[in-house]
Motif scaffolding. Structure first.
Motif, PDB file in Angstrom:
ATOM      1  N   GLU A  67      -7.231 -12.868   8.247  1.00  0.00           N
ATOM      2  CA  GLU A  67      -7.310 -12.749   9.708  1.00  0.00           C
ATOM      3  C   GLU A  67      -6.451 -13.833  10.331  1.00  0.00           C
ATOM      4  N   LYS A  68      -5.624 -13.427  11.294  1.00  0.00           N
ATOM      5  CA  LYS A  68      -4.802 -14.373  12.044  1.00  0.00           C
ATOM      6  C   LYS A  68      -5.125 -14.196  13.517  1.00  0.00           C
ATOM      7  N   ALA A  69      -5.092 -15.298  14.238  1.00  0.00           N
ATOM      8  CA  ALA A  69      -5.403 -15.254  15.672  1.00  0.00           C
ATOM      9  C   ALA A  69      -4.466 -14.283  16.385  1.00  0.00           C
ATOM     10  N   GLY A  70      -5.043 -13.428  17.203  1.00  0.00           N
ATOM     11  CA  GLY A  70      -4.259 -12.485  17.986  1.00  0.00           C
ATOM     12  C   GLY A  70      -3.780 -11.270  17.218  1.00  0.00           C
ATOM     13  N   GLU A  71      -4.123 -11.165  15.955  1.00  0.00           N
ATOM     14  CA  GLU A  71      -3.722 -10.005  15.140  1.00  0.00           C
ATOM     15  C   GLU A  71      -4.957  -9.386  14.500  1.00  0.00           C
ATOM     16  N   ARG A  72      -4.871  -8.111  14.189  1.00  0.00           N
ATOM     17  CA  ARG A  72      -5.983  -7.498  13.471  1.00  0.00           C
ATOM     18  C   ARG A  72      -5.946  -7.952  12.020  1.00  0.00           C
ATOM     19  N   ARG A  73      -7.096  -7.936  11.408  1.00  0.00           N
ATOM     20  CA  ARG A  73      -7.128  -8.392  10.018  1.00  0.00           C
ATOM     21  C   ARG A  73      -6.409  -7.390   9.124  1.00  0.00           C
ATOM     22  N   ARG A  74      -5.822  -7.913   8.056  1.00  0.00           N
ATOM     23  CA  ARG A  74      -5.074  -7.085   7.117  1.00  0.00           C
ATOM     24  C   ARG A  74      -5.492  -7.452   5.703  1.00  0.00           C
ATOM     25  N   ARG A  75      -5.413  -6.469   4.841  1.00  0.00           N
ATOM     26  CA  ARG A  75      -5.720  -6.705   3.434  1.00  0.00           C
ATOM     27  C   ARG A  75      -4.403  -6.905   2.697  1.00  0.00           C
ATOM     28  N   PHE A  76      -4.223  -8.106   2.163  1.00  0.00           N
ATOM     29  CA  PHE A  76      -3.033  -8.444   1.403  1.00  0.00           C
ATOM     30  C   PHE A  76      -3.328  -8.279  -0.081  1.00  0.00           C
ATOM     31  N   TYR A  77      -2.368  -7.729  -0.792  1.00  0.00           N
ATOM     32  CA  TYR A  77      -2.511  -7.490  -2.231  1.00  0.00           C
ATOM     33  C   TYR A  77      -1.531  -8.371  -2.982  1.00  0.00           C
ATOM     34  N   ARG A  78      -1.995  -8.891  -4.100  1.00  0.00           N
ATOM     35  CA  ARG A  78      -1.126  -9.689  -4.964  1.00  0.00           C
ATOM     36  C   ARG A  78      -1.235  -9.166  -6.383  1.00  0.00           C
ATOM     37  N   LEU A  79      -0.205  -9.397  -7.150  1.00  0.00           N
ATOM     38  CA  LEU A  79      -0.154  -8.983  -8.545  1.00  0.00           C
ATOM     39  C   LEU A  79      -1.030  -9.910  -9.391  1.00  0.00           C
ATOM     40  N   THR A  80      -1.800  -9.355 -10.284  1.00  0.00           N
ATOM     41  CA  THR A  80      -2.595 -10.148 -11.217  1.00  0.00           C
ATOM     42  C   THR A  80      -1.792 -10.335 -12.511  1.00  0.00           C
ATOM     43  N   PRO A  81      -2.244 -11.215 -13.403  1.00  0.00           N
ATOM     44  CA  PRO A  81      -1.554 -11.327 -14.699  1.00  0.00           C
ATOM     45  C   PRO A  81      -1.492  -9.982 -15.436  1.00  0.00           C
ATOM     46  N   ALA A  82      -2.561  -9.202 -15.370  1.00  0.00           N
ATOM     47  CA  ALA A  82      -2.550  -7.876 -16.006  1.00  0.00           C
ATOM     48  C   ALA A  82      -1.530  -6.971 -15.324  1.00  0.00           C
ATOM     49  N   GLY A  83      -1.374  -7.103 -14.011  1.00  0.00           N
ATOM     50  CA  GLY A  83      -0.388  -6.329 -13.277  1.00  0.00           C
ATOM     51  C   GLY A  83       1.026  -6.696 -13.678  1.00  0.00           C
ATOM     52  N   ARG A  84       1.266  -7.984 -13.927  1.00  0.00           N
ATOM     53  CA  ARG A  84       2.591  -8.427 -14.374  1.00  0.00           C
ATOM     54  C   ARG A  84       2.927  -7.835 -15.744  1.00  0.00           C
ATOM     55  N   ARG A  85       1.931  -7.815 -16.625  1.00  0.00           N
ATOM     56  CA  ARG A  85       2.152  -7.227 -17.957  1.00  0.00           C
ATOM     57  C   ARG A  85       2.413  -5.728 -17.845  1.00  0.00           C
ATOM     58  N   ALA A  86       1.628  -5.050 -17.002  1.00  0.00           N
ATOM     59  CA  ALA A  86       1.813  -3.605 -16.816  1.00  0.00           C
ATOM     60  C   ALA A  86       3.190  -3.305 -16.234  1.00  0.00           C
ATOM     61  N   LEU A  87       3.637  -4.115 -15.291  1.00  0.00           N
ATOM     62  CA  LEU A  87       4.959  -3.924 -14.695  1.00  0.00           C
ATOM     63  C   LEU A  87       6.051  -4.109 -15.746  1.00  0.00           C
ATOM     64  N   ALA A  88       5.922  -5.132 -16.570  1.00  0.00           N
ATOM     65  CA  ALA A  88       6.913  -5.358 -17.637  1.00  0.00           C
ATOM     66  C   ALA A  88       6.947  -4.167 -18.592  1.00  0.00           C
ATOM     67  N   ASP A  89       5.781  -3.630 -18.947  1.00  0.00           N
ATOM     68  CA  ASP A  89       5.719  -2.460 -19.830  1.00  0.00           C
ATOM     69  C   ASP A  89       6.378  -1.245 -19.176  1.00  0.00           C
ATOM     70  N   GLN A  90       6.088  -1.034 -17.888  1.00  0.00           N
ATOM     71  CA  GLN A  90       6.662   0.113 -17.187  1.00  0.00           C
ATOM     72  C   GLN A  90       8.173  -0.013 -17.072  1.00  0.00           C
ATOM     73  N   ARG A  91       8.651  -1.214 -16.806  1.00  0.00           N
ATOM     74  CA  ARG A  91      10.104  -1.415 -16.729  1.00  0.00           C
ATOM     75  C   ARG A  91      10.764  -1.112 -18.064  1.00  0.00           C
ATOM     76  N   ARG A  92      10.148  -1.556 -19.141  1.00  0.00           N
ATOM     77  CA  ARG A  92      10.699  -1.302 -20.477  1.00  0.00           C
ATOM     78  C   ARG A  92      10.736   0.207 -20.744  1.00  0.00           C
ATOM     79  N   THR A  93       9.665   0.893 -20.425  1.00  0.00           N
ATOM     80  CA  THR A  93       9.595   2.343 -20.620  1.00  0.00           C
ATOM     81  C   THR A  93      10.672   3.055 -19.808  1.00  0.00           C
ATOM     82  N   TRP A  94      10.850   2.665 -18.541  1.00  0.00           N
ATOM     83  CA  TRP A  94      11.862   3.295 -17.701  1.00  0.00           C
ATOM     84  C   TRP A  94      13.268   3.009 -18.218  1.00  0.00           C
ATOM     85  N   ARG A  95      13.525   1.779 -18.681  1.00  0.00           N
ATOM     86  CA  ARG A  95      14.854   1.461 -19.238  1.00  0.00           C
ATOM     87  C   ARG A  95      15.155   2.362 -20.429  1.00  0.00           C
TER      88      ARG A  95
END
Length: 110
Positions: A67-95
């Motif tokens: 929540e920031k003053a004067g703005e509506r609240r927003r849900r921010f998403y961040r990559l987890t360590p498992a997400g980083r591993r999954a992304l690396a696997d997906q990139r390898r598969t796509w390559r």
């Protein structure tokens, strides 16, 4: 196969890749996808949030409300360590997939 079909198969990887640098909210992700793909790919926010929720349930991203003053609240998403591993696997598969397509079609020589 049209761009929309390819988009469906790569949607999770696209979102994970855009979260790799820093946390983002859904609307920002949708706008980045559109602008960085020269409008070739478009994710409607209505379909993006269910995908973010699924990625969160799988432990690939983590969301938190900000929540920031004067703005509506927003849900921010961040990559987890498992997400980083999954992304690396997906990139390898796509390559590997793209390399196979190039070998079969001669597309890389076009």
């Amino acid at each position: 196969m049209v761009v929309a079909d390819l988009q469906k198969g790569s949607a999770g990887m696209i979102v994970l890749a855009l979260l790799e640098g820093r946390p983002r909210h859904g609307y920002e992700l949708a706008k980045l996808i559109e602008s960085q793909s020269d409008s070739k790919l478009q994710f409607h926010v209505a379909s993006l949030y269910p995908m973010l929720y699924r990625l969160e349930r799988k432990g690939l991203v983590e969301g938190r409300w900000v929540e920031k003053a004067g703005e509506r609240r927003r849900r921010f998403y961040r990559l987890t360590p498992a997400g980083r591993r999954a992304l690396a696997d997906q990139r390898r598969t796509w390559r590997e997939f793209v390399a196979a397509l190039n070998r079969l079609t001669g597309f890389s020589h076009a």
